[in-house]
Design a protein around this motif. Structure first.
Motif, PDB file in Angstrom:
ATOM      1  N   GLU A 228       0.870  -1.178   0.000  1.00 32.03           N
ATOM      2  CA  GLU A 228       0.000   0.000   0.000  1.00 32.03           C
ATOM      3  C   GLU A 228       0.900   1.218   0.000  1.00 32.03           C
ATOM      4  OE1 GLU A 228      -3.243   0.334   2.779  1.00 32.03           O
ATOM      5  OE2 GLU A 228      -3.326  -1.842   2.970  1.00 32.03           O
ATOM      6  N   LEU A 229       0.733   2.051  -0.977  1.00 29.68           N
ATOM      7  CA  LEU A 229       1.571   3.245  -1.080  1.00 29.68           C
ATOM      8  C   LEU A 229       0.720   4.485  -0.825  1.00 29.68           C
ATOM      9  CD1 LEU A 229       3.533   2.274  -4.306  1.00 29.68           C
ATOM     10  CD2 LEU A 229       4.385   2.228  -1.968  1.00 29.68           C
ATOM     11  N   SER A 230       1.080   5.227   0.217  1.00 26.66           N
ATOM     12  CA  SER A 230       0.294   6.410   0.571  1.00 26.66           C
ATOM     13  C   SER A 230       0.343   7.465  -0.525  1.00 26.66           C
ATOM     14  CB  SER A 230       0.833   7.020   1.869  1.00 26.66           C
ATOM     15  OG  SER A 230       0.745   6.100   2.914  1.00 26.66           O
ATOM     16  N   TYR A 231       1.421   7.440  -1.285  1.00 24.88           N
ATOM     17  CA  TYR A 231       1.567   8.491  -2.278  1.00 24.88           C
ATOM     18  C   TYR A 231       0.815   8.206  -3.570  1.00 24.88           C
ATOM     19  CZ  TYR A 231       4.414   7.731  -6.457  1.00 24.88           C
ATOM     20  OH  TYR A 231       4.838   7.425  -7.707  1.00 24.88           O
ATOM     21  N   PRO A 233      -2.372   7.642  -4.324  1.00 26.44           N
ATOM     22  CA  PRO A 233      -3.541   8.484  -4.619  1.00 26.44           C
ATOM     23  C   PRO A 233      -3.154   9.875  -5.131  1.00 26.44           C
ATOM     24  CG  PRO A 233      -3.823   7.385  -2.522  1.00 26.44           C
ATOM     25  CD  PRO A 233      -2.415   7.120  -2.951  1.00 26.44           C
ATOM     26  N   LEU A 234      -2.051  10.409  -4.620  1.00 29.25           N
ATOM     27  CA  LEU A 234      -1.590  11.721  -5.093  1.00 29.25           C
ATOM     28  C   LEU A 234      -1.205  11.640  -6.562  1.00 29.25           C
ATOM     29  CD1 LEU A 234       0.800  12.812  -2.220  1.00 29.25           C
ATOM     30  CD2 LEU A 234      -1.403  13.797  -2.739  1.00 29.25           C
ATOM     31  N   ASN A 237      -4.262  11.180  -8.686  1.00 32.26           N
ATOM     32  CA  ASN A 237      -4.975  12.451  -8.870  1.00 32.26           C
ATOM     33  C   ASN A 237      -4.283  13.329  -9.906  1.00 32.26           C
ATOM     34  OD1 ASN A 237      -6.951  11.849  -7.044  1.00 32.26           O
ATOM     35  ND2 ASN A 237      -5.995  12.922  -5.338  1.00 32.26           N
TER      36      ASN A 237
ATOM     37  N   THR B  65      -9.336  16.605   0.399  1.00 34.58           N
ATOM     38  CA  THR B  65      -7.922  16.451   0.754  1.00 34.58           C
ATOM     39  C   THR B  65      -7.107  16.009  -0.466  1.00 34.58           C
ATOM     40  OG1 THR B  65      -8.257  14.151   1.414  1.00 34.58           O
ATOM     41  CG2 THR B  65      -8.460  15.817   3.138  1.00 34.58           C
ATOM     42  N   PRO B  66      -5.807  16.271  -0.457  1.00 35.23           N
ATOM     43  CA  PRO B  66      -4.982  15.939  -1.626  1.00 35.23           C
ATOM     44  C   PRO B  66      -4.947  14.450  -1.951  1.00 35.23           C
ATOM     45  CG  PRO B  66      -3.822  17.437  -0.162  1.00 35.23           C
ATOM     46  CD  PRO B  66      -5.052  16.998   0.561  1.00 35.23           C
ATOM     47  N   ASP B  67      -5.069  13.597  -0.948  1.00 34.08           N
ATOM     48  CA  ASP B  67      -4.979  12.159  -1.225  1.00 34.08           C
ATOM     49  C   ASP B  67      -6.303  11.429  -1.007  1.00 34.08           C
ATOM     50  OD1 ASP B  67      -5.113  12.324   1.490  1.00 34.08           O
ATOM     51  OD2 ASP B  67      -3.302  11.179   1.906  1.00 34.08           O
ATOM     52  N   ASN B  68      -7.379  12.195  -0.986  1.00 35.59           N
ATOM     53  CA  ASN B  68      -8.730  11.601  -0.900  1.00 35.59           C
ATOM     54  C   ASN B  68      -8.940  10.762   0.355  1.00 35.59           C
ATOM     55  OD1 ASN B  68      -8.072  11.156  -4.286  1.00 35.59           O
ATOM     56  ND2 ASN B  68      -9.529  12.652  -3.540  1.00 35.59           N
ATOM     57  N   ARG B  69      -8.288  11.154   1.434  1.00 38.92           N
ATOM     58  CA  ARG B  69      -8.512  10.462   2.706  1.00 38.92           C
ATOM     59  C   ARG B  69      -9.062  11.481   3.704  1.00 38.92           C
ATOM     60  NH1 ARG B  69      -3.432   7.097   4.508  1.00 38.92           N
ATOM     61  NH2 ARG B  69      -2.451   9.154   4.604  1.00 38.92           N
ATOM     62  N   SER B 101      -0.369   5.620   9.527  1.00 37.23           N
ATOM     63  CA  SER B 101      -1.103   5.884   8.280  1.00 37.23           C
ATOM     64  C   SER B 101      -1.192   7.358   7.877  1.00 37.23           C
ATOM     65  CB  SER B 101      -2.520   5.286   8.330  1.00 37.23           C
ATOM     66  OG  SER B 101      -3.404   6.130   9.038  1.00 37.23           O
ATOM     67  N   SER B 103      -0.403  11.263   6.578  1.00 30.49           N
ATOM     68  CA  SER B 103       0.367  12.066   5.630  1.00 30.49           C
ATOM     69  C   SER B 103       0.113  13.520   6.002  1.00 30.49           C
ATOM     70  CB  SER B 103      -0.102  11.834   4.196  1.00 30.49           C
ATOM     71  OG  SER B 103       0.080  10.495   3.824  1.00 30.49           O
ATOM     72  N   PHE B 105       0.209  17.683   4.494  1.00 33.60           N
ATOM     73  CA  PHE B 105       0.281  18.541   3.321  1.00 33.60           C
ATOM     74  C   PHE B 105       0.183  20.008   3.719  1.00 33.60           C
ATOM     75  CE2 PHE B 105      -1.845  14.559   2.268  1.00 33.60           C
ATOM     76  CZ  PHE B 105      -1.006  14.082   1.282  1.00 33.60           C
ATOM     77  N   TYR B 138       6.629  16.318  -3.041  1.00 32.16           N
ATOM     78  CA  TYR B 138       6.307  15.505  -1.873  1.00 32.16           C
ATOM     79  C   TYR B 138       7.496  14.616  -1.540  1.00 32.16           C
ATOM     80  CZ  TYR B 138       1.604  16.843  -3.336  1.00 32.16           C
ATOM     81  OH  TYR B 138       0.501  17.557  -3.718  1.00 32.16           O
ATOM     82  N   ARG B 140       8.613  11.045   0.305  1.00 27.24           N
ATOM     83  CA  ARG B 140       8.098   9.743   0.728  1.00 27.24           C
ATOM     84  C   ARG B 140       9.150   9.100   1.619  1.00 27.24           C
ATOM     85  NH1 ARG B 140       7.455   6.898  -4.813  1.00 27.24           N
ATOM     86  NH2 ARG B 140       6.595   5.244  -3.538  1.00 27.24           N
ATOM     87  N   GLU B 147       4.705   4.030   4.003  1.00 26.55           N
ATOM     88  CA  GLU B 147       5.483   5.247   3.772  1.00 26.55           C
ATOM     89  C   GLU B 147       4.747   6.456   4.335  1.00 26.55           C
ATOM     90  OE1 GLU B 147       6.077   5.603  -0.433  1.00 26.55           O
ATOM     91  OE2 GLU B 147       3.967   5.916  -0.872  1.00 26.55           O
ATOM     92  N   VAL B 149       4.082  10.255   3.751  1.00 29.83           N
ATOM     93  CA  VAL B 149       4.132  11.255   2.681  1.00 29.83           C
ATOM     94  C   VAL B 149       4.006  12.640   3.290  1.00 29.83           C
ATOM     95  CG1 VAL B 149       2.994  12.120   0.612  1.00 29.83           C
ATOM     96  CG2 VAL B 149       3.174   9.665   0.988  1.00 29.83           C
TER      97      VAL B 149
END
Lengths: 289, 298
Positions: A228-231, A233-234, A237, B65-69, B101, B103, B105, B138, B140, B147, B149
């Motif tokens: 699973e990579l948190s980045y 989704p960025l 997008n 949010t930038p990462d849809n979370r 979990s 991140s 921004f 960003y 990582r 990771e 971010v």
């Protein structure tokens, strides 16, 4: 909008450079002044008006009509504005472009976007060798911006690429991302190996990998593992708007696999695959059997 | 001037200039985003000894949010850009980087930058990766759950700290009720935080002290127990005073929060013995921003 149309003139040329024939520069000039701008044709400096009809229509930007397959450095030095080429383009597309938008309806020759620094370039046809890759004698390829290729890509795509994003919708020939330094290459169709040889950093995102991909990936890459990579989704997008809905739909709910390399050179580049859960991309099973 | 029978005193509240930034903390779900935000904004009630003043501004839906979370927006205020950066890096490093979990921004754009990922990336010990997406860089950083971010930097802007009003009530219970009502209304206002516990300080302070080492000391003029022995400013019948403190990105934001807060306090407080609303007026010694209560409420 300025429109350049090739003249039906007696005589021929081998290569023509349209470096610095940019929308922002031309829009500040009259038609007569544009006709007197000098361009390089077969290493001779000649007025642009000798080879091109210049006209002006409503709207903004620059449009090149007809086949420009022997015209190099189209969009060279662009710093804003829009350029639309209604045909093929030659080599060195968007050379040293910093910002703006280029749309090419046809194919592009070698070294397309090799010296791109920013902006948005879209080629609806195929691109030649060394697209987004370093120019001969240079250590770094594309340095920024977004380069979208709807057709197929010839060899050495993104070799030594430094930064920016390349999105290849069509098939990608071998040698892609060799010695890649950083940046992102998204590949939506088939990819020929080897891939990422000598890759230092950067991201290769494969949206349609074959199950055998791991077998044919460069040996210096680690076995792929689901992660699973948190980045992600960025990144998603950032690129989603450029992808066709069919591709977006195809990868939805797929799992993420990641391989790191090229470890042969100590590289920390990554190859990410979006694939169905039943696809095995690790070689663990084959080792066991 | 009276609102619902509560006297609005003819005075002004003083506030002072600060510099501020906004961060967006996201996580796998709301629970973890909130834990990180609460931890990061803890022990940040007053610049006097905390280094910064910080608080949760609002919750943000995944669509924003930038990462849809799920995300939480936090505001951090300090006295200088250097001090702000020091606090941001420390707090994100110890409270957000560590939280599963998450991140983080930038929550605002601007010319003046505050380091974020550019400092925290070194935790990656050489395994950190950077990525530029849509012109934003960003970092990582590999961590044990995957990771972390973190955006390269955030921006900062001039801001206003220490906006305030004092709630004067017959009883402590009445003062608490009024403050709770004010907080409920003020939390809906964007660009402001109330950095004290529950948004309220009982230990309102005056500038200076009889002890040289202290920059601030108890505001004896508003302490009910000192009424017989000091120049008390408490009206007759007042048994408890509480101070609502507001930091905002602009003078207008602070003024709006004060107006909404005072109105809400008066609405509820009038039923619970609220006597008057006044401001922390230090004779112009505290800061250049003066919020005249009666002007605010007109």
């Amino acid at each position: 909008m300025i429109v350049l149309t090739p003249k039906n003139v007696v005589g021929n040329y081998t290569r023509m450079s349209l470096n610095r024939i940019t929308p922002s520069r031309l829009e500040a000039l009259t038609v007569q002044q544009i006709e007197h701008l000098h361009i390089a044709v077969d290493e001779q400096s000649v007025p642009l008006g000798r080879w091109w009809d210049v006209s002006e229509i409503a709207g903004s930007g620059l449009r090149l009509c007809g086949d420009c397959g022997r015209c190099d450095e189209i969009g060279g030095g662009m710093e804003g504005g829009t350029l639309h080429v209604m045909g093929n383009v030659g080599e060195h597309l968007a050379h040293n472009m910093r910002s703006g938008t280029i749309t090419v309806d046809g194919h592009a020759g070698r070294y397309a976007c090799s010296a791109l620094k920013g902006g948005h370039v879209e080629v609806h046809g195929d691109v030649g060798e060394f697209a987004a890759a370093a120019l001969p004698g240079q250590s770094r390829g594309m340095r920024g911006g977004v380069f979208i290729i709807h057709g197929s890509c010839d060899r050495w795509l993104a070799a030594r690429m430094r930064r920016g994003t390349v999105i290849a919708m069509g098939n990608v020939a071998d040698g892609c991302a060799s010695r890649m330094i950083a940046g992102t290459v998204v590949m939506a169709a088939a990819v020929e190996s080897p891939l990422g040889v000598g890759m230092r950093r950067g991201t290769l995102l494969l949206l349609s990998p074959t199950p055998e991909m791991s077998e044919r990936l460069t040996p210096g890459f680690t076995s792929a593992e689901e992660c699973e990579l948190s980045y992600l989704p960025l990144l998603w997008n950032g690129i989603e708007r450029y992808l066709p809905p069919t591709v977006i739909k195809a990868v939805r709910n797929k799992r993420t696999y990641r391989s790191v390399g090229d470890r042969a050179v100590g590289g920390l580049g990554e190859c990410i695959w979006l694939a169905d859960s039943h696809c095995s991309y690790t070689d663990a099973q084959s080792l066991i059997s | 001037m009276r609102i619902n029978g509560v006297t609005i005193e003819d005075t002004f509240a003083e506030a002072f200039p600060m510099t501020a930034t906004r961060l967006i903390i996201t996580a796998a779900d709301r629970f973890w985003a909130l834990r990180a935000a609460e931890s990061m904004t803890g022990f940040a009630t007053s610049v006097i000894d905390c280094g910064c003043e910080a608080g949760i501004e609002k919750e943000i839906s995944p669509q924003e949010t930038p990462d849809n979370r799920p995300g939480i927006s936090v505001l951090i205020f300090s006295v200088s850009g250097t001090q702000l950066e020091k606090q941001v890096v420390r707090r994100v490093g110890q409270c957000v980087l560590t939280c599963p979990s998450t991140s983080v921004f930038a929550g605002m754009v601007g010319e003046k930058k505050v380091a974020l990922g550019s400092q925290l990336r070194y935790f990656g010990d050489g395994f950190q990766l950077s990525k530029v997406i849509d012109g934003r860089r960003y970092w990582r950083v590999p961590v044990m759950d995957g990771e972390f971010v973190c955006e390269e930097s955030t921006a900062r802007c001039s801001a206003v700290g220490g906006g305030n009003f004092l709630v004067l009530s017959e009883t402590l219970n009445g003062a608490l009720k009024a403050c709770e009502s004010a907080m409920g209304a003020m939390k809906q206002i964007p660009n402001v935080i109330m950095p004290f516990p529950g948004g309220v300080a009982r230990s309102g302070s005056k500038v200076g002290s009889k002890y040289k080492a202290l920059r601030a000391s108890t505001n004896d003029a508003f302490c009910p127990t000192l009424r017989p022995v000091t120049n008390s400013l408490l009206p007759a019948g007042v048994g408890a005073a509480l101070e609502v403190v507001i930091d905002g990105l602009t003078e207008k934001d602070v003024a709006k929060a004060m107006r909404v807060g005072i109105n809400a306090a008066c609405e509820v407080g009038s039923r619970h013995g609220l006597v008057a609303i006044t401001g922390g007026n230090y004779g112009g010694k505290l800061g250049p921003f003066h919020f005249h209560l009666r002007e605010l409420l007109q």
